[in-house]
Design a protein around this motif. Structure first.
Motif, PDB file in Angstrom:
ATOM      1  N   VAL A   1      26.849  16.288 -22.666  1.00 26.82           N
ATOM      2  CA  VAL A   1      27.489  14.953 -22.662  1.00 26.82           C
ATOM      3  C   VAL A   1      27.923  14.802 -21.419  1.00 26.82           C
ATOM      4  O   VAL A   1      27.695  13.741 -20.597  1.00 26.82           O
ATOM      5  CB  VAL A   1      28.388  14.567 -23.876  1.00 26.82           C
ATOM      6  CG1 VAL A   1      28.960  13.315 -23.574  1.00 26.82           C
ATOM      7  CG2 VAL A   1      27.750  14.431 -25.246  1.00 26.82           C
ATOM      8  N   VAL A   2      28.919  15.751 -20.970  1.00 28.64           N
ATOM      9  CA  VAL A   2      29.890  15.455 -19.617  1.00 28.64           C
ATOM     10  C   VAL A   2      28.590  15.216 -18.620  1.00 28.64           C
ATOM     11  O   VAL A   2      28.815  14.843 -17.595  1.00 28.64           O
ATOM     12  CB  VAL A   2      30.672  16.481 -19.580  1.00 28.64           C
ATOM     13  CG1 VAL A   2      31.431  16.599 -17.859  1.00 28.64           C
ATOM     14  CG2 VAL A   2      31.902  16.334 -20.489  1.00 28.64           C
ATOM     15  N   ASP A   3      27.522  16.387 -18.451  1.00 29.21           N
ATOM     16  CA  ASP A   3      26.747  16.547 -17.381  1.00 29.21           C
ATOM     17  C   ASP A   3      25.892  15.356 -17.317  1.00 29.21           C
ATOM     18  O   ASP A   3      25.586  14.857 -16.047  1.00 29.21           O
ATOM     19  CB  ASP A   3      25.960  17.949 -17.846  1.00 29.21           C
ATOM     20  CG  ASP A   3      24.877  18.183 -16.584  1.00 29.21           C
ATOM     21  OD1 ASP A   3      25.500  17.972 -15.355  1.00 29.21           O
ATOM     22  OD2 ASP A   3      24.085  18.854 -16.809  1.00 29.21           O
ATOM     23  N   ARG A   4      25.673  14.614 -18.166  1.00 26.04           N
ATOM     24  CA  ARG A   4      24.859  13.427 -18.339  1.00 26.04           C
ATOM     25  C   ARG A   4      25.668  12.132 -18.303  1.00 26.04           C
ATOM     26  O   ARG A   4      24.982  11.154 -18.228  1.00 26.04           O
ATOM     27  CB  ARG A   4      23.923  13.430 -19.467  1.00 26.04           C
ATOM     28  CG  ARG A   4      22.826  14.713 -19.705  1.00 26.04           C
ATOM     29  CD  ARG A   4      21.959  14.567 -20.974  1.00 26.04           C
ATOM     30  NE  ARG A   4      21.186  15.687 -20.847  1.00 26.04           N
ATOM     31  CZ  ARG A   4      20.376  15.796 -21.923  1.00 26.04           C
ATOM     32  NH1 ARG A   4      20.486  15.067 -22.986  1.00 26.04           N
ATOM     33  NH2 ARG A   4      19.502  16.864 -21.740  1.00 26.04           N
ATOM     34  N   LEU A   5      26.808  12.220 -17.878  1.00 27.64           N
ATOM     35  CA  LEU A   5      27.392  10.958 -17.603  1.00 27.64           C
ATOM     36  C   LEU A   5      26.924  10.285 -16.196  1.00 27.64           C
ATOM     37  O   LEU A   5      26.681  11.071 -15.423  1.00 27.64           O
ATOM     38  CB  LEU A   5      29.050  11.087 -17.530  1.00 27.64           C
ATOM     39  CG  LEU A   5      29.812  11.312 -18.497  1.00 27.64           C
ATOM     40  CD1 LEU A   5      31.261  11.791 -18.256  1.00 27.64           C
ATOM     41  CD2 LEU A   5      29.997  10.409 -19.620  1.00 27.64           C
ATOM     42  N   PRO A   6      26.919   8.830 -16.051  1.00 29.61           N
ATOM     43  CA  PRO A   6      26.507   8.347 -14.972  1.00 29.61           C
ATOM     44  C   PRO A   6      27.367   8.877 -14.039  1.00 29.61           C
ATOM     45  O   PRO A   6      28.649   8.548 -14.015  1.00 29.61           O
ATOM     46  CB  PRO A   6      26.507   6.788 -15.329  1.00 29.61           C
ATOM     47  CG  PRO A   6      27.404   6.763 -16.421  1.00 29.61           C
ATOM     48  CD  PRO A   6      27.372   7.988 -17.273  1.00 29.61           C
ATOM     49  N   SER A   7      26.843   8.913 -12.726  1.00 31.02           N
ATOM     50  CA  SER A   7      27.718   9.465 -11.700  1.00 31.02           C
ATOM     51  C   SER A   7      27.381   8.677 -10.528  1.00 31.02           C
ATOM     52  O   SER A   7      26.252   8.174 -10.285  1.00 31.02           O
ATOM     53  CB  SER A   7      27.538  10.875 -11.261  1.00 31.02           C
ATOM     54  OG  SER A   7      26.047  10.869 -10.819  1.00 31.02           O
ATOM     55  N   PHE A   8      28.621   8.222  -9.826  1.00 32.27           N
ATOM     56  CA  PHE A   8      28.433   7.455  -8.562  1.00 32.27           C
ATOM     57  C   PHE A   8      29.033   8.357  -7.341  1.00 32.27           C
ATOM     58  O   PHE A   8      29.939   8.141  -7.079  1.00 32.27           O
ATOM     59  CB  PHE A   8      29.538   6.502  -8.855  1.00 32.27           C
ATOM     60  CG  PHE A   8      29.376   5.423  -9.852  1.00 32.27           C
ATOM     61  CD1 PHE A   8      28.137   4.802  -9.957  1.00 32.27           C
ATOM     62  CD2 PHE A   8      30.118   5.780 -11.080  1.00 32.27           C
ATOM     63  CE1 PHE A   8      28.082   3.840 -11.019  1.00 32.27           C
ATOM     64  CE2 PHE A   8      29.743   4.684 -12.380  1.00 32.27           C
ATOM     65  CZ  PHE A   8      28.973   3.958 -12.263  1.00 32.27           C
ATOM     66  N   ASN A   9      28.073   9.229  -6.965  1.00 31.35           N
ATOM     67  CA  ASN A   9      28.282  10.432  -6.106  1.00 31.35           C
ATOM     68  C   ASN A   9      29.377  11.286  -6.271  1.00 31.35           C
ATOM     69  O   ASN A   9      29.918  11.933  -5.324  1.00 31.35           O
ATOM     70  CB  ASN A   9      28.504   9.759  -4.804  1.00 31.35           C
ATOM     71  CG  ASN A   9      27.266   8.943  -4.333  1.00 31.35           C
ATOM     72  OD1 ASN A   9      26.072   9.265  -4.594  1.00 31.35           O
ATOM     73  ND2 ASN A   9      27.301   7.757  -3.558  1.00 31.35           N
ATOM     74  N   ILE A  10      29.569  11.419  -7.601  1.00 34.79           N
ATOM     75  CA  ILE A  10      30.811  12.417  -8.270  1.00 34.79           C
ATOM     76  C   ILE A  10      29.925  13.074  -9.180  1.00 34.79           C
ATOM     77  O   ILE A  10      29.418  12.716 -10.058  1.00 34.79           O
ATOM     78  CB  ILE A  10      31.708  11.536  -8.977  1.00 34.79           C
ATOM     79  CG1 ILE A  10      32.476  10.875  -7.804  1.00 34.79           C
ATOM     80  CG2 ILE A  10      32.834  12.551  -9.549  1.00 34.79           C
ATOM     81  CD1 ILE A  10      33.599   9.927  -8.463  1.00 34.79           C
ATOM     82  N   GLY A  11      30.073  14.612  -8.994  1.00 35.39           N
ATOM     83  CA  GLY A  11      29.695  15.291 -10.128  1.00 35.39           C
ATOM     84  C   GLY A  11      30.816  15.357 -11.069  1.00 35.39           C
ATOM     85  O   GLY A  11      31.932  16.302 -10.930  1.00 35.39           O
ATOM     86  N   TRP A  12      30.466  15.200 -12.427  1.00 36.78           N
ATOM     87  CA  TRP A  12      31.454  15.276 -13.363  1.00 36.78           C
ATOM     88  C   TRP A  12      31.666  16.459 -14.079  1.00 36.78           C
ATOM     89  O   TRP A  12      32.856  16.957 -14.498  1.00 36.78           O
ATOM     90  CB  TRP A  12      31.110  14.171 -14.441  1.00 36.78           C
ATOM     91  CG  TRP A  12      31.482  12.660 -14.151  1.00 36.78           C
ATOM     92  CD1 TRP A  12      30.542  11.852 -13.896  1.00 36.78           C
ATOM     93  CD2 TRP A  12      32.572  12.101 -13.669  1.00 36.78           C
ATOM     94  NE1 TRP A  12      31.106  10.569 -13.263  1.00 36.78           N
ATOM     95  CE2 TRP A  12      32.261  10.969 -13.192  1.00 36.78           C
ATOM     96  CE3 TRP A  12      33.795  12.448 -13.413  1.00 36.78           C
ATOM     97  CZ2 TRP A  12      33.400   9.851 -12.845  1.00 36.78           C
ATOM     98  CZ3 TRP A  12      35.243  11.601 -13.289  1.00 36.78           C
ATOM     99  CH2 TRP A  12      34.674  10.476 -12.790  1.00 36.78           C
ATOM    100  N   LEU A  13      30.603  17.515 -14.088  1.00 38.52           N
ATOM    101  CA  LEU A  13      30.403  18.472 -14.706  1.00 38.52           C
ATOM    102  C   LEU A  13      31.585  19.517 -14.032  1.00 38.52           C
ATOM    103  O   LEU A  13      32.482  20.187 -14.856  1.00 38.52           O
ATOM    104  CB  LEU A  13      29.086  19.344 -14.673  1.00 38.52           C
ATOM    105  CG  LEU A  13      29.270  20.435 -15.695  1.00 38.52           C
ATOM    106  CD1 LEU A  13      29.499  20.297 -17.162  1.00 38.52           C
ATOM    107  CD2 LEU A  13      27.727  20.914 -15.485  1.00 38.52           C
ATOM    108  N   PRO A  14      31.456  19.786 -12.695  1.00 39.92           N
ATOM    109  CA  PRO A  14      32.326  20.679 -12.157  1.00 39.92           C
ATOM    110  C   PRO A  14      33.902  20.180 -12.518  1.00 39.92           C
ATOM    111  O   PRO A  14      34.849  21.160 -12.505  1.00 39.92           O
ATOM    112  CB  PRO A  14      32.208  20.818 -10.604  1.00 39.92           C
ATOM    113  CG  PRO A  14      30.714  20.240 -10.446  1.00 39.92           C
ATOM    114  CD  PRO A  14      30.477  19.307 -11.745  1.00 39.92           C
TER     115      PRO A  14
END
Length: 69
Positions: free
Chosen positions: A32-45
């Protein structure tokens, strides 16, 4: 000597910490965290770093409380 059925509050807190760690690092939550919409930010790391730091911090806090007695 304690009976085998009774657990100390410290042991119960550490078991709760292990359960929290398992929940934080369970694959469905990581997906779920990996598939969050990203705005040039990697949420998983960021999530993994914060979750790991939280688990380490809580473990250090619990063990420090125990050593202080």
């Amino acid at each position: 000597m304690k009976s085998s059925g009774a657990k100390s509050p410290q042991a119960e807190r550490l078991m709760a910490l292990v359960a929290i760690a398992f929940l934080l690092f369970c694959p469905p939550l990581i997906i779920v965290v990996d598939r969050l919409p990203s705005f040039n930010i990697g949420w998983l790391p960021l999530y993994l770093f914060c979750a790991w730091a939280t688990v380490i911090g809580l473990a250090a806090w619990l063990m420090e409380r125990r050593a202080g007695r």
